[in-house]
Design an enzyme around this catalytic site. Structure first.
Site: not given
Ligand code: PAF
Length: 282
Positions: A32-33, A146-149, A152, A35-36
């Site tokens: 965790l950083h 996060g919007e970085k992904d 996703q 961002g999290h």
């Molecule tokens: O973004 C992440 O850390 C992962 O892709 C997630 C959403 C936890 C799914 O494993």
């Protein structure tokens, strides 16, 4: 903060939290950083309880990717989450998430195609599958990503809509803006892989992206801006570029000429063997 590693105690703990109020889920793979932790803080603003998950999901890593070396630091992560006031940590092992005989895969077409879907085949199936399971396990009122992904996030929203996984909170599946280091590099657990030199050179990525957006806004063609961006990254020490594209922010369809709809610049590039991704509004 309670940490649970099996599904039965998770269900009891969630039922207890829900008697007390709403639950926000922050899914993570740990390491965790800031961002999290920003996701956790945003979650705390919106729900009585925050449930974080830490699970390094093997199904979203390709055969030649970094599953084995992905950073795992549960004790440090627990301390960070505890300090942020997280109520419950869901940290299953692989066997608890995918017991023997597990056979179901979720595949979201359209938004999963292209970008990371092309350079990491099967990645978004793994993400959609585990996030669907996390939603069913925790049954949150909302979940934050996060919007970085960005891609996703689009895949998860499509999956939730298509599978009727309705999250009751008004924010439901909330995207939180990317948190950046002082030099602009997007925070990522994978930044820890970078040598000191590569870390310094990696700041060329957000710089080149900002320059490309400025050029497009100034009238450059998208194609010319992408050519300049790629050259800047290679000159700065990046070894290869998986993609540098402008796409519609919602549909993720590729855009070759700027239009009226919101669009974003997406880049994935490698430096010193580490693959970095980023995206910004154009
Ligand atoms: O973004 C992440 O850390 C992962 O892709 C997630 C959403 C936890 C799914 O494993």
């Amino acid at each position: 903060m309670q940490t649970v590693r099996q599904l039965d105690p998770l269900r009891s703990a969630i039922a207890e939290l829900k008697r007390d109020g709403t639950v926000a889920l922050v899914p993570t793979m740990g390491a965790l950083h800031e961002g999290h932790l920003t996701l956790v803080r945003e979650a705390k603003q919106r729900a009585a309880h925050v449930v974080a998950s830490i699970f390094v999901n093997p199904r979203q890593f390709g055969p030649n990717e970094d599953l084995a070396k992905y950073p795992r630091q549960l004790l440090a992560d627990q301390a960070k989450l505890e300090a942020e006031g997280v109520s419950l940590l869901w940290a299953p092992d692989v066997e608890a998430m995918y017991p023997a005989g597990y056979a179901t895969n979720i595949s979201v077409s359209g938004v999963s195609d292209g970008l990371c879907g092309e350079s990491r085949p099967g990645h978004f199936d793994g993400v959609a599958t585990v996030v669907c399971k996390l939603f069913n396990q925790v049954r949150p009122d909302l979940a934050l990503f996060g919007e970085k992904d960005w891609q996703q996030l689009a895949v998860i929203r499509r999956m939730a809509r298509d599978l009727d996984l309705t999250l009751p909170h008004v924010d439901a599946i909330l995207g939180v803006p990317t948190v950046r280091e002082a030099d602009g590099l997007a925070m990522s657990s994978r930044n820890a892989y970078l040598s000191a030199t590569d870390r310094a050179n990696a700041a060329a990525l957000p710089r080149a992206m900002q320059a490309a957006v400025a050029a497009i806004r100034g009238g450059s063609t998208i194609a010319d801006a992408m050519t300049t961006l790629k050259a800047a990254l290679l000159a700065a020490g990046f070894t290869s570029i998986d993609y540098a594209e402008v796409r519609d922010a919602d549909s993720l369809e590729q855009i070759t000429t700027p239009g009226d709809n919101p669009a974003r610049l997406f880049v994935a590039a490698r430096i010193g063997g580490t693959r970095l991704i980023d995206n910004i509004a154009t």
